[in-house]
Write an enzyme that holds these catalytic residues in place. Structure first.
Site, PDB file in Angstrom:
ATOM      1  N   LYS A  46      -3.419   4.592   0.604  1.00  0.00           N
ATOM      2  CA  LYS A  46      -2.904   3.363   0.684  1.00  0.00           C
ATOM      3  C   LYS A  46      -3.724   3.688   2.178  1.00  0.00           C
ATOM      4  O   LYS A  46      -4.751   2.803   2.853  1.00  0.00           O
ATOM      5  CB  LYS A  46      -2.015   2.319   0.619  1.00  0.00           C
ATOM      6  N   THR A  98       1.318  -3.161   6.484  1.00  0.00           N
ATOM      7  CA  THR A  98       0.793  -2.184   6.914  1.00  0.00           C
ATOM      8  C   THR A  98      -0.783  -2.665   6.531  1.00  0.00           C
ATOM      9  O   THR A  98      -0.607  -3.076   5.176  1.00  0.00           O
ATOM     10  CB  THR A  98       0.730  -0.830   6.781  1.00  0.00           C
ATOM     11  N   LYS A 152      -0.181   2.763  13.423  1.00  0.00           N
ATOM     12  CA  LYS A 152       0.206   3.090  11.920  1.00  0.00           C
ATOM     13  C   LYS A 152      -0.591   4.225  11.247  1.00  0.00           C
ATOM     14  O   LYS A 152      -0.383   4.907  10.664  1.00  0.00           O
ATOM     15  CB  LYS A 152       0.304   2.113  11.414  1.00  0.00           C
TER      16      LYS A 152
HETATM   17  P1  NAD Z   1       5.984  -4.966  -1.596  1.00  0.00           P
HETATM   18  O1  NAD Z   1       5.519  -4.472  -2.864  1.00  0.00           O
HETATM   19  O2  NAD Z   1       7.553  -3.784  -2.641  1.00  0.00           O
HETATM   20  O3  NAD Z   1       6.562  -5.996  -1.588  1.00  0.00           O
HETATM   21  C1  NAD Z   1       6.095  -6.970  -0.734  1.00  0.00           C
HETATM   22  C2  NAD Z   1       6.463  -8.185  -1.515  1.00  0.00           C
HETATM   23  O4  NAD Z   1       5.444  -9.247  -0.626  1.00  0.00           O
HETATM   24  C3  NAD Z   1       6.466  -8.233  -3.199  1.00  0.00           C
HETATM   25  O5  NAD Z   1       7.723  -8.715  -2.926  1.00  0.00           O
HETATM   26  C4  NAD Z   1       6.165  -9.326  -3.539  1.00  0.00           C
HETATM   27  O6  NAD Z   1       6.069 -10.806  -4.338  1.00  0.00           O
HETATM   28  C5  NAD Z   1       5.169  -9.820  -1.629  1.00  0.00           C
HETATM   29  N1  NAD Z   1       4.382 -10.979  -1.894  1.00  0.00           N
HETATM   30  C6  NAD Z   1       3.143 -10.761  -1.789  1.00  0.00           C
HETATM   31  N2  NAD Z   1       2.606 -12.514  -1.510  1.00  0.00           N
HETATM   32  C7  NAD Z   1       3.119 -12.989  -1.264  1.00  0.00           C
HETATM   33  C8  NAD Z   1       3.106 -14.855  -0.930  1.00  0.00           C
HETATM   34  N3  NAD Z   1       1.885 -14.821  -0.962  1.00  0.00           N
HETATM   35  N4  NAD Z   1       4.032 -15.305  -0.402  1.00  0.00           N
HETATM   36  C9  NAD Z   1       5.515 -14.628  -1.142  1.00  0.00           C
HETATM   37  N5  NAD Z   1       5.514 -13.526  -0.802  1.00  0.00           N
HETATM   38  C10 NAD Z   1       4.691 -12.333  -1.406  1.00  0.00           C
HETATM   39  O7  NAD Z   1       5.852  -3.397  -0.509  1.00  0.00           O
HETATM   40  P2  NAD Z   1       6.860  -3.212   0.391  1.00  0.00           P
HETATM   41  O8  NAD Z   1       7.009  -1.597  -0.079  1.00  0.00           O
HETATM   42  O9  NAD Z   1       8.049  -3.710   0.608  1.00  0.00           O
HETATM   43  O10 NAD Z   1       5.517  -2.610   1.509  1.00  0.00           O
HETATM   44  C11 NAD Z   1       5.018  -3.645   2.503  1.00  0.00           C
HETATM   45  C12 NAD Z   1       4.264  -3.704   3.344  1.00  0.00           C
HETATM   46  O11 NAD Z   1       5.134  -2.739   3.985  1.00  0.00           O
HETATM   47  C13 NAD Z   1       3.418  -3.192   2.982  1.00  0.00           C
HETATM   48  O12 NAD Z   1       2.193  -3.320   3.195  1.00  0.00           O
HETATM   49  C14 NAD Z   1       3.481  -1.261   3.633  1.00  0.00           C
HETATM   50  O13 NAD Z   1       1.836  -0.955   3.210  1.00  0.00           O
HETATM   51  C15 NAD Z   1       4.155  -1.362   3.951  1.00  0.00           C
HETATM   52  N6  NAD Z   1       5.121  -0.407   4.543  1.00  0.00           N
HETATM   53  C16 NAD Z   1       5.683  -0.026   3.445  1.00  0.00           C
HETATM   54  C17 NAD Z   1       6.609   1.780   3.516  1.00  0.00           C
HETATM   55  C18 NAD Z   1       8.092   1.817   2.261  1.00  0.00           C
HETATM   56  O14 NAD Z   1       7.736   3.395   2.200  1.00  0.00           O
HETATM   57  N7  NAD Z   1       7.655   1.087   0.983  1.00  0.00           N
HETATM   58  C19 NAD Z   1       6.455   1.865   4.439  1.00  0.00           C
HETATM   59  C20 NAD Z   1       5.623   1.385   5.473  1.00  0.00           C
HETATM   60  C21 NAD Z   1       5.195   0.482   5.604  1.00  0.00           C
END
Ligand code: NAD
Length: 298
Positions: A243, A93, A168
């Site tokens: 966010k 997102t 979204k």
């Molecule tokens: P998270 O922080 O758990 O996961 C993100 C991952 O990306 C981490 O493991 C981090 O180490 C990795 N990362 C960061 N920079 C990197 C790079 N340069 N190379 C490789 N890996 C890298 O976050 P999440 O909850 O999994 O959310 C991910 C996305 O999905 C976000 O944009 C969030 O807004 C969206 N989202 C989350 C939810 C939810 O309920 N958690 C729901 C819908 C959408």
């Protein structure tokens, strides 16, 4: 189908596992060693860099925290190393501007790119039942739908690049505002001596009916699966809602849209986070409106 999966966090971990479960070869990369270990336990092949993950990919999927991460990973690592035939799909997102900027760079370099953010949270990510909203060229959509299928309950094309992200943030702005409205109504009902279950029974069959009442009721009892029944643990964190509301306000300011209730919702969730409850489910905002934060602090 060879998938490169970048970003194996709360969402990406389950999503990559579902690609592997569907029999696809998944080259998985994350900066976190723990995330790589989990991916390996779930049938993915952990690799040491984005470059290594994408080098033979048919499809590259990214699930990263925010716009700057997505811009950097594509510019520095995906574009220089992926084959031009690879389909590039960003499921994070992020802001609409970043999504459009990455799409324009992808096009310049001869790649097919889509923004495909998700609705559904970590339970749906684990279960393979996410809803994807996709911004892409129309002719690319069938390939994108096929690539996302093991992770998806429904995949809808919103329009051209950036419209997946627009869908979204608009959807989540509705959700943030509607949840606050529902919480205010339950708090007022209590003050007026109206039982929560009785109000639920009536409102869920009347014109106040909405997802925030019928699926995610902020008072315990009427909807047993809702986070209100477990002290607002798990679910969709208030910080995540904040966010998305910030992205919506930023987009509103840049596009000249008038979103006063979106701005109010952002301010309330910012307060919720500042009070230390950003990790609690967003429906816990009812405790702030009740003026009773004890139930959240436990
Ligand atoms: P998270 O922080 O758990 O996961 C993100 C991952 O990306 C981490 O493991 C981090 O180490 C990795 N990362 C960061 N920079 C990197 C790079 N340069 N190379 C490789 N890996 C890298 O976050 P999440 O909850 O999994 O959310 C991910 C996305 O999905 C976000 O944009 C969030 O807004 C969206 N989202 C989350 C939810 C939810 O309920 N958690 C729901 C819908 C959408």
């Amino acid at each position: 189908m060879r998938i490169a999966f970048i970003g194996l966090g709360n969402m990406g971990g389950g999503m990559a596992a579902n690609q592997a479960k569907a029999g696809r070869q998944v080259a998985a990369f994350d900066l976190s060693a723990d995330a790589l270990k989990r991916a390996s336990d779930n049938g993915c092949s952990p690799v040491g860099s984005v470059a290594e993950a994408v080098k033979d990919a048919d499809v590259v999927i990214t699930m990263l925290p925010a716009g700057p991460h997505v811009r950097k990973v594509y510019a520095d690592e995906v574009f220089p190393n992926a084959p031009r035939s690879a389909l590039l799909i960003d499921c994070s997102t992020i802001d609409v501007e970043s999504a459009r900027a990455v799409a324009a760079q992808a096009r310049e370099q001869g790649f097919t790119f889509a923004d495909a953010p998700v609705s559904g949270g970590t339970m749906a990510a684990d279960a393979g039942t996410l809803a994807f909203m996709v911004g892409c060229d129309a002719e690319a959509f069938p390939r994108i739908e096929e690539a996302l299928a093991p992770m998806s309950r429904v995949t809808i094309r919103a329009g051209d690049h950036g419209t997946g992200q627009a869908a979204k943030i608009c959807n989540n702005m509705v959700l943030g505002i509607s949840m606050i409205g529902v919480c205010e109504a339950f708090a007022l009902a209590e003050r007026l001596g109206l039982d929560g279950q009785a109000f639920f029974d009536i409102a869920s069959k009347s014109s106040g009916q909405c997802w925030s009442i019928t699926t995610y009721c902020p008072v315990p009892g009427p909807v047993p699966a809702a986070p209100s029944n477990r002290g607002f643990e798990g679910g969709f964190a208030g910080a995540m809602m904040l966010k998305d509301l910030k992205l919506a306000q930023d987009a509103a300011a840049k596009s000249g849209a008038t979103t006063p209730l979106g701005a109010q919702a952002e301010a309330l969730f910012a307060l919720y986070e500042r009070l230390g409850f950003g990790g609690k489910d967003f429906s816990g905002i009812i405790q702030l409106l009740r003026g009773d934060l004890k139930a959240l602090a436990g």
